[in-house]
Each structure stands twice: as C-alpha cells, then as structure tokens.
Design a protein around this motif. Structure first.
Motif, PDB file in Angstrom:
ATOM      1  N   ARG A  11       0.825  -1.209   0.000  1.00  0.00           N
ATOM      2  CA  ARG A  11       0.000   0.000   0.000  1.00  0.00           C
ATOM      3  C   ARG A  11       0.858   1.258   0.000  1.00  0.00           C
ATOM      4  O   ARG A  11       0.580   2.211  -0.737  1.00  0.00           O
ATOM      5  N   ILE A  15       1.079   4.077  -2.970  1.00  0.00           N
ATOM      6  CA  ILE A  15       0.855   5.506  -2.717  1.00  0.00           C
ATOM      7  C   ILE A  15       2.027   6.322  -3.245  1.00  0.00           C
ATOM      8  O   ILE A  15       1.831   7.355  -3.905  1.00  0.00           O
ATOM      9  N   LEU A  18       1.857   6.438  -7.063  1.00  0.00           N
ATOM     10  CA  LEU A  18       0.790   7.328  -7.523  1.00  0.00           C
ATOM     11  C   LEU A  18       1.150   8.798  -7.293  1.00  0.00           C
ATOM     12  O   LEU A  18       0.876   9.647  -8.151  1.00  0.00           O
ATOM     13  N   LEU A  19       1.779   9.103  -6.164  1.00  0.00           N
ATOM     14  CA  LEU A  19       2.228  10.477  -5.924  1.00  0.00           C
ATOM     15  C   LEU A  19       3.292  10.875  -6.941  1.00  0.00           C
ATOM     16  O   LEU A  19       3.293  12.017  -7.438  1.00  0.00           O
ATOM     17  N   LEU A  72      -5.652   9.212 -10.429  1.00  0.00           N
ATOM     18  CA  LEU A  72      -4.503   9.034  -9.533  1.00  0.00           C
ATOM     19  C   LEU A  72      -4.898   9.327  -8.078  1.00  0.00           C
ATOM     20  O   LEU A  72      -4.501   8.596  -7.159  1.00  0.00           O
ATOM     21  N   SER A  73      -5.693  10.347  -7.878  1.00  0.00           N
ATOM     22  CA  SER A  73      -6.129  10.707  -6.524  1.00  0.00           C
ATOM     23  C   SER A  73      -7.029   9.638  -5.920  1.00  0.00           C
ATOM     24  O   SER A  73      -6.901   9.313  -4.733  1.00  0.00           O
ATOM     25  N   ILE A  76      -4.905   6.882  -4.700  1.00  0.00           N
ATOM     26  CA  ILE A  76      -4.252   7.223  -3.431  1.00  0.00           C
ATOM     27  C   ILE A  76      -5.242   7.109  -2.277  1.00  0.00           C
ATOM     28  O   ILE A  76      -4.914   6.541  -1.229  1.00  0.00           O
ATOM     29  N   VAL A  80      -4.718   4.666   0.866  1.00  0.00           N
ATOM     30  CA  VAL A  80      -4.559   5.269   2.189  1.00  0.00           C
ATOM     31  C   VAL A  80      -5.592   4.703   3.162  1.00  0.00           C
ATOM     32  O   VAL A  80      -5.259   4.324   4.290  1.00  0.00           O
ATOM     33  N   LEU A 133      -7.440  16.224  -3.550  1.00  0.00           N
ATOM     34  CA  LEU A 133      -6.804  15.081  -2.889  1.00  0.00           C
ATOM     35  C   LEU A 133      -6.376  15.464  -1.477  1.00  0.00           C
ATOM     36  O   LEU A 133      -6.631  14.726  -0.517  1.00  0.00           O
ATOM     37  N   VAL A 137      -8.208  13.666   1.707  1.00  0.00           N
ATOM     38  CA  VAL A 137      -7.419  12.830   2.613  1.00  0.00           C
ATOM     39  C   VAL A 137      -7.478  13.407   4.029  1.00  0.00           C
ATOM     40  O   VAL A 137      -7.696  12.676   5.000  1.00  0.00           O
TER      41      VAL A 137
END
Length: 146
Positions: A11, A15, A18-19, A72-73, A76, A80, A133, A137
């Motif tokens: 995971r 992340i 993706l970031l 992408l967001s 994530i 997360v 994003l 989050v």
C-alpha cells in the motif's frame, strides 16, 4: 502477521508510485497538455489580455487533466484508507466539483470584469491541480479519527 506487513508495504509503495505519477503530470504539463493559459499565468497576467482560446478544445484539455488527476487521486485515497466506499464518495464529489468548476470557469472566461483574470487563475488551479486530494485525505482522516 507477515501477510499484513507485506500488504502495508504494498500500500505504501502504491501511494508513493501514484504520488510520483502526479508529480510527473505536473512536471510534463507543457508536453502533455496544449494549454495556452499555462504560459499566460506564469507571466504578470494582470496587465495582459487573455489569449484566444477555443472553448471546446480547452474544455477537452481541462477535462483530460482533471481526469488524470482524479484517477490518480482516487487510487491514493483507496490505498490510504483501504475503503471502496470512500473512493465512491470521492468520485461523486470529484464529478460534482468538476461540473461546478468548469461551468464557473467558462462563465468567468466569457464575461469581462475587473478581477476576471484572478478568478480564472484560481478556478483553473482547482481544475488542473490535485488540491481536492489534499482536502479529501485530510477530511477522511479527521472523520476516521472521530
């Protein structure tokens, strides 16, 4: 126990990847998107007139960039929180916000008034940057902690 640790490492790696992809979208924005306002807003635009932009072509550019950032967001957010329900909620919010922002952007772009360029700058910023994003989050994390 070992499986749980491997899952957590996967995971975190997902992340980070993706970031990194979000950073690449920003780094290569000139090559990826035919956005005439990129250079315009890098200058002292308050004294310049807006460049001629085809509304339909520019809508496609904004939609494409927003879609990439959204996908992408959402990835994530999934990695997360590991909850598909939050991803579904986020998708609905992303679609709703896109509709509101795109209508606002083209309304402001086609009306001439004193602070028009600054309003365009900030509306466009929400469309092309993954600002939601950060908000989602933080908001989801706060909700989970309560």
């Amino acid at each position: 126990m070992r499986q749980k640790k491997q899952n957590k490492i996967f995971r975190i790696l997902a992340i980070v990847i993706l970031l990194f992809l979000i950073i690449l979208v920003r780094a290569y924005e000139n090559q990826l998107f035919n956005d005439p306002l990129l250079e315009f807003f890098k200058k002292d635009f308050s004294s310049l007139s807006l460049p001629d932009v085809s509304n339909y072509a520019y809508f496609i550019v904004l939609f494409f960039r927003y879609a990439i950032n959204t996908v992408l967001s959402l990835g994530i957010i999934y990695f997360v929180f590991n909850e598909i329900e939050l991803v579904k909620l986020s998708l609905v919010l992303y679609l709703l916000f896109f509709a509101v922002l795109i209508i606002g952007f083209f309304t402001v772009a086609n009306i001439s008034y004193e602070n028009q360029k600054w309003h365009l700058f900030y509306i466009r910023r929400f469309i092309i940057q993954p600002i939601f994003l950060l908000l989602f989050v933080a908001g989801f994390y706060y909700q989970k902690r309560r």
